[in-house]
Design a protein around this motif. Structure first.
Motif, PDB file in Angstrom:
ATOM      1  N   ARG A 168       4.952   0.241  22.193  1.00 18.64           N
ATOM      2  CA  ARG A 168       6.359   0.149  21.808  1.00 18.64           C
ATOM      3  C   ARG A 168       6.946  -1.214  22.143  1.00 18.64           C
ATOM      4  N   SER A 169       6.546  -1.790  23.288  1.00 19.43           N
ATOM      5  CA  SER A 169       7.110  -3.079  23.685  1.00 19.43           C
ATOM      6  C   SER A 169       6.741  -4.179  22.699  1.00 19.43           C
ATOM      7  N   TYR A 170       5.561  -4.075  22.070  1.00 20.79           N
ATOM      8  CA  TYR A 170       5.133  -5.095  21.108  1.00 20.79           C
ATOM      9  C   TYR A 170       5.598  -4.803  19.684  1.00 20.79           C
ATOM     10  N   LEU A 171       5.778  -3.538  19.370  1.00 21.45           N
ATOM     11  CA  LEU A 171       6.129  -3.178  17.996  1.00 21.45           C
ATOM     12  C   LEU A 171       7.622  -2.969  17.800  1.00 21.45           C
ATOM     13  N   GLY A 172       8.384  -2.852  18.896  1.00 17.14           N
ATOM     14  CA  GLY A 172       9.807  -2.568  18.794  1.00 17.14           C
ATOM     15  C   GLY A 172      10.642  -3.819  18.539  1.00 17.14           C
ATOM     16  N   ASP A 173      11.931  -3.601  18.368  1.00 19.61           N
ATOM     17  CA  ASP A 173      12.849  -4.695  18.042  1.00 19.61           C
ATOM     18  C   ASP A 173      13.183  -5.581  19.231  1.00 19.61           C
ATOM     19  N   ASN A 174      13.058  -5.076  20.441  1.00 19.61           N
ATOM     20  CA  ASN A 174      13.533  -5.832  21.593  1.00 19.61           C
ATOM     21  C   ASN A 174      12.696  -7.071  21.891  1.00 19.61           C
ATOM     22  N   MET A 175      11.416  -7.045  21.584  1.00 20.40           N
ATOM     23  CA  MET A 175      10.613  -8.254  21.779  1.00 20.40           C
ATOM     24  C   MET A 175      11.081  -9.349  20.813  1.00 20.40           C
ATOM     25  N   LYS A 176      11.319  -8.979  19.571  1.00 18.22           N
ATOM     26  CA  LYS A 176      11.817  -9.957  18.590  1.00 18.22           C
ATOM     27  C   LYS A 176      13.173 -10.503  19.026  1.00 18.22           C
ATOM     28  N   GLU A 177      14.035  -9.613  19.510  1.00 19.07           N
ATOM     29  CA  GLU A 177      15.367 -10.034  19.940  1.00 19.07           C
ATOM     30  C   GLU A 177      15.279 -10.987  21.128  1.00 19.07           C
ATOM     31  N   GLY A 178      14.423 -10.691  22.082  1.00 21.38           N
ATOM     32  CA  GLY A 178      14.281 -11.547  23.243  1.00 21.38           C
ATOM     33  C   GLY A 178      13.799 -12.940  22.885  1.00 21.38           C
ATOM     34  N   LEU A 179      12.826 -13.023  21.994  1.00 18.81           N
ATOM     35  CA  LEU A 179      12.296 -14.326  21.579  1.00 18.81           C
ATOM     36  C   LEU A 179      13.306 -15.092  20.736  1.00 18.81           C
ATOM     37  N   ASN A 180      14.010 -14.383  19.849  1.00 19.99           N
ATOM     38  CA  ASN A 180      15.043 -15.042  19.042  1.00 19.99           C
ATOM     39  C   ASN A 180      16.171 -15.575  19.919  1.00 19.99           C
ATOM     40  N   ALA A 181      16.568 -14.782  20.923  1.00 19.33           N
ATOM     41  CA  ALA A 181      17.649 -15.210  21.809  1.00 19.33           C
ATOM     42  C   ALA A 181      17.249 -16.444  22.607  1.00 19.33           C
ATOM     43  N   PHE A 182      15.984 -16.504  23.004  1.00 18.96           N
ATOM     44  CA  PHE A 182      15.505 -17.678  23.742  1.00 18.96           C
ATOM     45  C   PHE A 182      15.590 -18.929  22.866  1.00 18.96           C
ATOM     46  N   VAL A 183      15.114 -18.821  21.633  1.00 14.94           N
ATOM     47  CA  VAL A 183      15.125 -19.969  20.725  1.00 14.94           C
ATOM     48  C   VAL A 183      16.556 -20.378  20.387  1.00 14.94           C
ATOM     49  N   GLU A 184      17.430 -19.390  20.236  1.00 19.04           N
ATOM     50  CA  GLU A 184      18.816 -19.658  19.848  1.00 19.04           C
ATOM     51  C   GLU A 184      19.731 -19.930  21.042  1.00 19.04           C
ATOM     52  N   ARG A 185      19.162 -19.892  22.237  1.00 14.83           N
ATOM     53  CA  ARG A 185      19.894 -20.201  23.474  1.00 14.83           C
ATOM     54  C   ARG A 185      21.126 -19.308  23.646  1.00 14.83           C
ATOM     55  N   ARG A 186      20.905 -18.016  23.543  1.00 16.70           N
ATOM     56  CA  ARG A 186      21.977 -17.044  23.733  1.00 16.70           C
ATOM     57  C   ARG A 186      21.431 -15.866  24.541  1.00 16.70           C
ATOM     58  N   LYS A 187      22.334 -15.021  24.994  1.00 12.80           N
ATOM     59  CA  LYS A 187      21.913 -13.827  25.706  1.00 12.80           C
ATOM     60  C   LYS A 187      21.401 -12.786  24.704  1.00 12.80           C
ATOM     61  N   PRO A 188      20.297 -12.121  25.010  1.00 10.99           N
ATOM     62  CA  PRO A 188      19.803 -11.090  24.091  1.00 10.99           C
ATOM     63  C   PRO A 188      20.686  -9.857  24.113  1.00 10.99           C
ATOM     64  N   VAL A 189      20.701  -9.161  23.022  1.00 14.02           N
ATOM     65  CA  VAL A 189      21.417  -7.887  22.905  1.00 14.02           C
ATOM     66  C   VAL A 189      20.366  -6.802  22.702  1.00 14.02           C
ATOM     67  N   TRP A 190      20.112  -6.055  23.757  1.00 13.24           N
ATOM     68  CA  TRP A 190      19.012  -5.093  23.712  1.00 13.24           C
ATOM     69  C   TRP A 190      19.418  -3.801  23.026  1.00 13.24           C
ATOM     70  N   LYS A 191      18.451  -3.180  22.378  1.00  9.89           N
ATOM     71  CA  LYS A 191      18.635  -1.845  21.799  1.00  9.89           C
ATOM     72  C   LYS A 191      18.020  -0.822  22.734  1.00  9.89           C
ATOM     73  N   ASN A 192      18.512   0.418  22.617  1.00 14.06           N
ATOM     74  CA  ASN A 192      17.904   1.500  23.394  1.00 14.06           C
ATOM     75  C   ASN A 192      16.465   1.699  22.909  1.00 14.06           C
ATOM     76  N   PRO A 193      15.541   1.938  23.825  1.00 10.05           N
ATOM     77  CA  PRO A 193      14.150   2.151  23.403  1.00 10.05           C
ATOM     78  C   PRO A 193      14.018   3.352  22.470  1.00 10.05           C
ATOM     79  N   ALA A 194      13.130   3.227  21.518  1.00 10.77           N
ATOM     80  CA  ALA A 194      12.837   4.361  20.629  1.00 10.77           C
ATOM     81  C   ALA A 194      12.144   5.448  21.429  1.00 10.77           C
ATOM     82  N   LYS A 195      12.441   6.694  21.092  1.00 10.82           N
ATOM     83  CA  LYS A 195      11.784   7.810  21.779  1.00 10.82           C
ATOM     84  C   LYS A 195      10.293   7.808  21.438  1.00 10.82           C
ATOM     85  N   LEU A 196       9.493   8.081  22.441  1.00  8.78           N
ATOM     86  CA  LEU A 196       8.034   8.099  22.241  1.00  8.78           C
ATOM     87  C   LEU A 196       7.583   9.458  21.774  1.00  8.78           C
TER      88      LEU A 196
END
Length: 281
Positions: A253-281
């Protein structure tokens, strides 16, 4: 209590609240009995934690006690009455089959972080609960004690192996065989199962600040990381633990979910990430 949270019905032997975003506070609430754990309390804790575990928007739980004691362990009077009518073989089978352990906490396996705010002393099963928490904040006045051998019983609900892994064989033996009280300072410096010792008035605030710091990070990444820590306890070989982690539901889930993309995008864009609630497993 925020309107969006509706925990299951529970006894007044525990209190449940939501003091900050993504955080649940669970208070053991039998102060007149020094927060000794009853069957009713265990059932309530089990129901609430099962609900918490399935609630995507709750990421961390903080556990503390009401009054001057964190948890005095089992209600020995009630336990004695139970053992008088129960067969000991049946009791051992019940303990082995109950994978959540004492108070539904001492052996519970959960990928969401558990923080102990040890406001006062923890005896027996209370210390076993603490040993299964991820982060432990203790009052300067707190005392930890595993007195079971003094009463002819054993700390059988997960405390022995966890203390052995944290403190090492010799130090664990010291605490377990002598059954002497351990100060919060000793638990921090000598035995290694306390993260921080603070004045009693600051215990809960410090624990909630740890929760806040954790919740600044990706919940997917946090839960995947805790899965790796749990696997480390279960696997003797590092490579086995790594492989099991990679293919675990939380790892995927950590690799396939949206939060990894958000974290990397936020780093490149120099902003704080906005996390989503984890998807239910």
């Amino acid at each position: 209590m925020p309107a969006q949270y509706t925990p299951p019905a529970h006894s007044d032997e525990i209190r449940v609240s939501f003091p900050q975003e993504h955080t649940m506070l669970l208070v053991i609430n039998r102060p007149k009995a020094l927060n000794a754990v009853s069957h009713t309390m265990t059932s309530s804790i089990n129901d609430v934690l099962n609900w918490f575990n399935d609630e995507p928007s709750l990421w961390v739980v903080v556990i503390t006690g009401q009054g001057r004691t964190f948890c005095a362990g089992a209600d020995l009077v009630a336990w004695r009455q139970q053992t008088l009518v129960a067969r000991h073989a049946e009791e051992l089978e019940r303990i082995a089959d109950d994978h959540n352990g004492f108070a539904s906490l001492s052996r519970r396996t959960m990928v969401k972080p558990i923080i102990a705010a040890v406001n006062g002393s923890a005896y027996g099963g209370g210390t076993e609960i603490v040993l299964n928490c991820d982060i432990v904040v203790a009052s300067e006045e707190a005392v930890f004690l595993l007195p079971e051998v003094k009463h002819g019983v054993v700390a059988i609900q997960g405390g022995i192996p966890r203390l052995g892994k944290v403190a090492g064989h010799q130090r664990a033996s010291e605490m377990l065989f002598t059954a002497r009280p351990i100060s919060a300072h000793e638990a921090y410096t000598h035995f290694g199962f306390v993260n921080k010792v603070v004045p009693k008035s600051q215990v809960l605030a410090t624990a909630l600040d740890f929760a806040r710091q954790i919740n600044l990070n990706s919940p997917d990444a946090i839960q995947s990381t805790k899965r790796a820590l749990l696997l480390t306890r279960q696997k003797a070989d590092v490579e086995d633990a790594v492989a099991a982690h990679v293919y675990s539901p939380e790892g995927k889930r950590s690799y396939l979910g949206d939060n990894m993309k958000e974290g990397l995008n936020a780093f490149v864009e120099r902003r704080k990430p906005v996390w989503k609630n984890p998807a239910k497993l």
